[in-house]
Design a protein around this motif. Sequence first.
Motif, short mmCIF file in Angstrom:
data_model
loop_
_atom_site.label_atom_id
_atom_site.label_comp_id
_atom_site.label_asym_id
_atom_site.label_seq_id
_atom_site.Cartn_x
_atom_site.Cartn_y
_atom_site.Cartn_z
N GLY A 30 -27.08 7.80 2.49
CA GLY A 30 -27.88 9.13 1.93
C GLY A 30 -28.23 8.70 0.47
N GLU A 49 -21.01 4.14 -7.18
CA GLU A 49 -20.12 3.98 -6.15
C GLU A 49 -18.83 3.46 -6.57
OE1 GLU A 49 -20.29 4.15 -2.57
OE2 GLU A 49 -18.38 3.12 -2.93
N HIS A 51 -16.37 1.95 -4.53
CA HIS A 51 -16.12 0.53 -4.47
C HIS A 51 -16.69 -0.49 -4.94
CE1 HIS A 51 -14.76 3.18 -0.68
NE2 HIS A 51 -13.65 2.27 -0.94
N ARG A 56 -16.44 -2.17 4.31
CA ARG A 56 -15.42 -1.15 4.63
C ARG A 56 -15.32 -1.07 6.25
NH1 ARG A 56 -19.22 2.82 1.91
NH2 ARG A 56 -19.11 1.32 0.27
N ARG A 59 -17.87 2.37 10.19
CA ARG A 59 -18.23 3.72 9.96
C ARG A 59 -19.43 3.92 10.57
NH1 ARG A 59 -17.58 6.68 5.60
NH2 ARG A 59 -18.13 8.11 7.07
N THR A 62 -25.14 2.47 13.87
CA THR A 62 -26.41 3.03 14.30
C THR A 62 -27.51 3.14 13.39
OG1 THR A 62 -25.67 5.10 14.51
CG2 THR A 62 -25.46 3.86 16.45
N THR A 145 -16.61 8.70 -9.56
CA THR A 145 -16.91 9.94 -10.01
C THR A 145 -15.54 10.93 -10.16
OG1 THR A 145 -19.19 9.92 -9.62
CG2 THR A 145 -18.23 12.05 -9.96
N TRP A 203 -9.98 3.30 16.61
CA TRP A 203 -10.79 2.33 16.76
C TRP A 203 -10.01 0.93 17.04
CZ3 TRP A 203 -15.72 3.53 18.02
CH2 TRP A 203 -16.28 4.66 17.52
N ASP A 304 -23.14 13.64 4.39
CA ASP A 304 -21.87 14.19 4.85
C ASP A 304 -21.34 14.99 3.85
OD1 ASP A 304 -21.87 12.93 7.37
OD2 ASP A 304 -19.93 11.98 7.13
N GLY A 314 -23.88 9.68 17.36
CA GLY A 314 -24.27 8.74 16.23
C GLY A 314 -25.34 9.24 15.24
N VAL A 317 -25.51 9.07 10.18
CA VAL A 317 -26.22 7.98 9.27
C VAL A 317 -27.82 8.70 9.12
CG1 VAL A 317 -27.26 5.80 8.97
CG2 VAL A 317 -24.78 5.93 9.61
C1 LIG Z 1 -15.39 6.58 12.90
C2 LIG Z 1 -16.79 6.93 12.56
C3 LIG Z 1 -17.89 6.42 13.36
C4 LIG Z 1 -19.16 6.92 13.00
N1 LIG Z 1 -20.21 6.49 13.77
C5 LIG Z 1 -21.32 6.76 13.62
C6 LIG Z 1 -22.61 6.24 13.95
O1 LIG Z 1 -22.22 5.26 15.05
N2 LIG Z 1 -23.65 6.60 13.94
C7 LIG Z 1 -24.07 7.28 12.84
O2 LIG Z 1 -25.08 7.69 12.63
N3 LIG Z 1 -22.95 8.05 12.23
C8 LIG Z 1 -21.38 7.63 12.59
N4 LIG Z 1 -20.72 8.44 11.82
C9 LIG Z 1 -20.79 9.19 10.67
C10 LIG Z 1 -21.46 8.59 9.73
O3 LIG Z 1 -20.51 7.43 9.06
C11 LIG Z 1 -21.85 9.34 8.34
O4 LIG Z 1 -22.27 10.54 9.07
C12 LIG Z 1 -22.58 8.91 7.46
O5 LIG Z 1 -22.23 7.74 6.90
C13 LIG Z 1 -22.98 9.69 6.11
O6 LIG Z 1 -23.53 8.88 5.30
P1 LIG Z 1 -23.35 9.48 3.72
O7 LIG Z 1 -24.24 8.71 2.93
O8 LIG Z 1 -23.72 10.95 3.69
O9 LIG Z 1 -21.80 9.35 3.37
P2 LIG Z 1 -20.85 8.07 3.40
O10 LIG Z 1 -21.45 7.15 4.25
O11 LIG Z 1 -19.51 8.88 3.67
O12 LIG Z 1 -21.05 7.49 2.10
C14 LIG Z 1 -20.38 8.17 0.94
C15 LIG Z 1 -20.03 6.88 -0.29
O13 LIG Z 1 -19.89 7.46 -1.36
C16 LIG Z 1 -18.70 6.78 -1.93
N5 LIG Z 1 -18.00 7.84 -2.79
C17 LIG Z 1 -16.84 8.51 -2.21
N6 LIG Z 1 -16.46 9.25 -3.11
C18 LIG Z 1 -16.95 8.84 -4.49
C19 LIG Z 1 -16.66 9.14 -5.82
N7 LIG Z 1 -15.86 10.02 -6.29
N8 LIG Z 1 -17.46 8.42 -6.74
C20 LIG Z 1 -18.15 7.43 -6.23
N9 LIG Z 1 -18.50 7.03 -4.97
C21 LIG Z 1 -17.92 7.85 -4.03
C22 LIG Z 1 -18.07 6.08 -0.71
O14 LIG Z 1 -17.25 5.17 -1.16
C23 LIG Z 1 -19.34 6.04 0.09
O15 LIG Z 1 -19.71 4.69 -0.14
C24 LIG Z 1 -19.32 7.91 12.02
C25 LIG Z 1 -18.27 8.49 11.46
C26 LIG Z 1 -16.92 7.82 11.50
C27 LIG Z 1 -15.89 8.78 11.05
#
Ligand SMILES: Cc1cc2nc3c(=O)[nH]c(=O)nc-3n(C[C@H](O)[C@H](O)[C@H](O)COP(=O)(O)OP(=O)(O)OC[C@H]3O[C@@H](n4cnc5c(N)ncnc54)[C@H](O)[C@@H]3O)c2cc1C
Length: 416
Positions: A30, A49, A51, A56, A59, A62, A145, A203, A304, A314, A317
Amino acid sequence: MPLASPLASPPAPAPATLETACAIVGAGPGGLMLGLLLARAGVAVTVLEKHADFLRDFRGDTIHPSTLEVMHELGLLDGLLALPHTRAPRLHAEIGGRDVTLADFSRLPTRCRFIAFMPQWDFLAFLAREAARHPHFRLLMQAETQALIEEDGRIVGLSARTPQGPLTVRAGLVVGADGRNSVVREKAGLAVESFGTPSEVLWMKLSHQPDDPPYTMGHGGPRQGFVMVDRGDYWQCGFVLRGQSYDEVQAKGLEAFRASVAAVSPLPPERMAEVRSWEDVSLLRVRIDRLTRWWRPGLLCIGDAAHAMSPIGGFGVNLAIQDAVAAANRLAAPLKAGTVSDRDLAAVEARRRFPTKATQKMQLMMRGKRRSNDATRRNGPPAFLKSIARWPVLAHLAGRLVGLGFRPEHVKPNGG
Ligand SMILES: Cc1cc2nc3c(=O)[nH]c(=O)nc-3n(C[C@H](O)[C@H](O)[C@H](O)COP(=O)(O)OP(=O)(O)OC[C@H]3O[C@@H](n4cnc5c(N)ncnc54)[C@H](O)[C@@H]3O)c2cc1C
């Protein structure tokens, strides 16, 4: 082998204070997509970010047809699909001993009629590289952050920890894209509603052998609660814990765990010997929740951070990417002009709230009621799985909902 991230090298020293039109916390799907879209539209954007790189835990690998469509609209599809990936034109499950097509993408009105499976770190590194081509884009790795800066009831920036010391970022808008354990949403005091019961998934990786079943993903019937994702030379397998905790599973010992997984897996039981210790197993806590309001003056949450998704179907993402597109479409112009209003932020939430709610409802329905393993066997799969098994035409409808979602977003040609 993951692609080398252009960001794996030590980060450039960051100044102690910087100003930007938009500060995005989190370089997940996102945050990076929003950063790319805003930078492309000429908005000065800084993504932070915590990391050092994108490598990692598993996650979700797909990339759905609607995300591939967004990549096409950005002119990046060919570059993305040149990276190693596998394609699934259909998702399968075993229900009552039968192989059933759960979702069929072959009739979607999109350029790509398949889900692409690609390690998330490769996808993220690709987005970061493409975003870095725009002069207005800045990505700070190892910048965690920790707090928000508030003045007169408005969020005006944040403070972060970096290897060089504390960093203050002043911004016209702060976007929380920091995932399910979002610090931004917590520090902003945004209220969260939770749905269903949290569950735990274990997993593990099992090797892919030539005689294995052709499923890309499978669950249902006695095997409900077991998911297999084809990663080429291995299966990424998820075992849903029902009616017991990970501590209880561990207390019963590795042999008992191998036997429980073997009982629900379509793979030969001997394959479980590949799980040699608990180090080969990773625990993920899955929950579904949503903010009651996704914004405050000067701040917006997406992905998220606004709505934690379960891995079922899935969708997570994809939904995070769709939020980013909707946010960029609405906010790029006011961000450039320095006039982002509460109305703009509320409009982004209003646009994305319905597809989010509908998808989360669908995930809860797909999960069915939580039951113990024995009861699951007795009761069989949820009703919707039985319906798809009975009327295969429903697989096309499911393909549309899974592949495109409830409200697909499109990139504005002029960048917003
Ligand atoms: C086991 C598992 C399997 C999954 N499988 C799927 C799948 O197959 N397909 C699918 O679509 N979705 C899947 N999901 C859900 C998917 O991973 C999330 O919905 C998606 O990654 C959300 O994207 P995002 O960018 O909102 O957040 P995230 O991908 O969680 O990214 C958040 C980022 O913020 C960073 N961050 C966190 N806190 C801070 C901070 N304080 N300062 C700076 N950076 C920070 C993190 O390091 C990370 O890089 C799965 C989830 C899990 C738990």
